[in-house]
Design an enzyme around this catalytic site. Structure first.
Site, PDB file in Angstrom:
ATOM      1  N   ASN A  20       6.918  51.483  13.521  1.00  0.00           N
ATOM      2  CA  ASN A  20       6.813  52.743  12.771  1.00  0.00           C
ATOM      3  C   ASN A  20       5.657  53.547  13.354  1.00  0.00           C
ATOM      4  OD1 ASN A  20       4.269  52.033  11.311  1.00  0.00           O
ATOM      5  ND2 ASN A  20       5.575  50.365  10.582  1.00  0.00           N
TER       6      ASN A  20
ATOM      7  N   ASP B  55       9.089  45.573   7.273  1.00  0.00           N
ATOM      8  CA  ASP B  55       9.632  44.713   6.209  1.00  0.00           C
ATOM      9  C   ASP B  55      10.633  43.697   6.752  1.00  0.00           C
ATOM     10  OD1 ASP B  55       8.157  45.832   4.158  1.00  0.00           O
ATOM     11  OD2 ASP B  55       9.562  47.502   3.952  1.00  0.00           O
TER      12      ASP B  55
ATOM     13  N   LYS C  52      16.211  40.584  28.365  1.00  0.00           N
ATOM     14  CA  LYS C  52      16.674  41.910  27.981  1.00  0.00           C
ATOM     15  C   LYS C  52      18.162  41.879  27.624  1.00  0.00           C
ATOM     16  CE  LYS C  52      16.863  46.621  29.602  1.00  0.00           C
ATOM     17  NZ  LYS C  52      17.135  47.449  30.744  1.00  0.00           N
TER      18      LYS C  52
ATOM     19  N   PHE D 201      -1.745  50.058  -0.220  1.00  0.00           N
ATOM     20  CA  PHE D 201      -1.328  51.439   0.016  1.00  0.00           C
ATOM     21  C   PHE D 201       0.142  51.537  -0.347  1.00  0.00           C
ATOM     22  CE2 PHE D 201      -4.434  54.035   2.405  1.00  0.00           C
ATOM     23  CZ  PHE D 201      -5.474  53.125   2.435  1.00  0.00           C
TER      24      PHE D 201
ATOM     25  N   LYS E 150       4.446  49.188  -7.243  1.00  0.00           N
ATOM     26  CA  LYS E 150       3.832  48.286  -6.253  1.00  0.00           C
ATOM     27  C   LYS E 150       2.526  47.701  -6.778  1.00  0.00           C
ATOM     28  CE  LYS E 150       6.078  50.404  -2.369  1.00  0.00           C
ATOM     29  NZ  LYS E 150       6.074  51.396  -1.326  1.00  0.00           N
TER      30      LYS E 150
ATOM     31  N   LYS F 278       2.652  43.672  -6.922  1.00  0.00           N
ATOM     32  CA  LYS F 278       1.832  42.924  -5.958  1.00  0.00           C
ATOM     33  C   LYS F 278       0.524  42.423  -6.572  1.00  0.00           C
ATOM     34  CE  LYS F 278       4.034  45.428  -2.216  1.00  0.00           C
ATOM     35  NZ  LYS F 278       4.185  45.493  -0.783  1.00  0.00           N
TER      36      LYS F 278
END
Ligand code: CTP
Length: 399
Positions: A207, A276, A286, A320, A334, A338
């Site tokens: 990301n 995730d 490859k 976060f 969250k 958590k």
């Protein structure tokens, strides 16, 4: 942030206008700012501008009744926790170095016992002039600190060293200088950056996270006296100073590194953008493009924070939430799921906040139901605000 007093002396020079932003940033960082201008500075900037930005009366070098004059310069000198002179002209540097106190600013500097930071700005030849350099060296030897001017194009048309240090350099120098050691004795563990989940040796899922937010939190914690371990996914950022930085690639490696260091930590912050899922298999070679369609099967990675939340004991746990819609709703979910003490919620669909930009705007939400909004600012400032919040609401609450 404690309300410390900074006295800012502005002397005559075109760079005086930059100080409007510096004063504004210092106010936002929680300082009480008092501006003293020389008469020449007030030719460049109207004192009313500084008065409005600082929310304090500006003292200008003009004739005033002696009794009033005496009181003001001594009271300002006493009030200062830190003195900044920027831009500092060759004339002002010369006066201070030679004990001349003939105006409001030079009189107040002479009467202060606070640390003095001086940021010169002048023509390159003036700056290099032996007399100016001797004055600077004399002041350095006496404990005055300098924020060196930068190299660049000067207002007089010359190119060279003499341009006032950038606003960020000035503000950061002050923040570092004045930094509280309110995390002394705390052991902090922070995750940062993205993770990479390889499909084959040349391809991976990831990301856009760069690690800036987590690195800013780590370096701020270090400056405030904490002993810090940073577990970082791939990032181009250099290891922050005085921080034990452990580099990993995958979510699994990040999880293992966290497990290895967690028992030592008093505060754990998950700032990483952990992938995730990962491909169920990582090809050793490859993958060649054979078929028209390729179906990949992904498996879930460990949720690092959630796992720690299950056995957090009396550690402080901060997460976060990166959301693209309904940030507060998902952030709260969250926080609860958590077992966190605090969640920092950001809307990553804003182009000026979240991933891979220098700025952020966040909402802090804690387990007691308190919320605090931090408007758009640099990630360094967000890191300061997050630590301020943790110290005030989580550490001191528990003490
Ligand atoms: N986090 C983690 N391990 C994961 C995923 C997330 O430790 N495998 C942490 C992040 O570092 C962050 C918090 O959990 O502090 C929330 O991350 P986020 O990506 O916003 O949420 P997810 O839990 O992944 O949930 P979703 O992707 O469904 O929004």
């Amino acid at each position: 942030m404690s309300q410390q007093n900074i006295v800012v002396g502005v002397t005559g020079g075109i760079a005086a206008y930059k100080m409007v932003d510096v004063v504004s940033q210092l106010r936002k960082a929680g300082f009480n700012v008092h501006v003293i201008m020389t008469a020449n500075a007030s030719q460049f900037i109207n004192p009313l501008t500084f008065q409005t930005i600082s929310q304090n009366a500006v003292m200008v070098d003009q004739f005033q009744a002696p009794s009033h004059w005496d009181v003001r310069h001594i009271s300002m000198a006493d009030k200062a926790d830190l003195f900044l002179i920027a831009p500092a002209s060759a004339n002002m540097i010369g006066k201070i170095a030679n004990g001349i106190a003939d105006d409001m600013l030079s009189t107040t500097v002479m009467a202060t016992t606070a640390p003095v930071l001086i940021a010169p700005a002048m023509n390159v030849h003036m700056y290099e002039n032996e007399i100016v350099q001797q004055n600077i060296n004399r002041l350095k030897a006496l404990g005055y600190q300098f924020i060196d001017p930068e190299f660049g194009r000067l207002a007089c048309g010359y190119e060279g060293k003499g341009r006032l240090a950038s606003n960020d350099v000035i503000v950061n120098t002050i923040l570092e200088f004045n930094c509280l050691k309110d995390l002394q004795g705390q052991k902090v563990l922070i995750t940062a950056g993205p993770t990479r989940e390889h499909l084959d040796p040349v391809r991976f899922f990831s990301n856009p996270s760069t690690g800036k937010m987590g690195y800013a939190l780590a370096s701020q914690a270090g400056k405030r006296g904490a002993s810090v371990t940073l577990i970082s996914g791939p990032s181009h950022l250099p290891d922050p100073k005085d921080v034990n930085t452990v580099r990993v690639q995958t979510a699994q490696q990040m999880y293992e590194a966290v497990l290895e260091h967690e028992c030592d930590a008093d505060i754990i912050i998950g700032a990483a953008a952990v992938a995730d899922y990962r491909p169920v298999q990582q090809a050793a070679q490859k993958i060649k493009k054979a078929q028209d369609e390729l179906t990949l099967t992904l498996v879930k990675n460990p949720d690092i924070l959630r796992e720690i939340g299950k056995h957090k004991n009396n550690r402080i746990l901060v997460g976060f939430a990166a959301e693209t819609h309904e940030p507060l709703k998902y952030g709260l979910e969250k926080l609860v799921k958590k077992n966190l003490d605090l969640i920092v919620i950001n809307n990553v669909s804003d182009s000026d906040a979240g991933f891979a930009v220098d700025t952020n705007r966040v909402v802090l939400m804690d387990v007691e139901g308190n919320e605090e909004k931090i408007e758009l600012t640099s990630k360094q400032q967000i890191a300061i605000a997050i630590w301020d919040y943790i110290v005030k609401h989580l550490i001191n609450k528990e003490a």
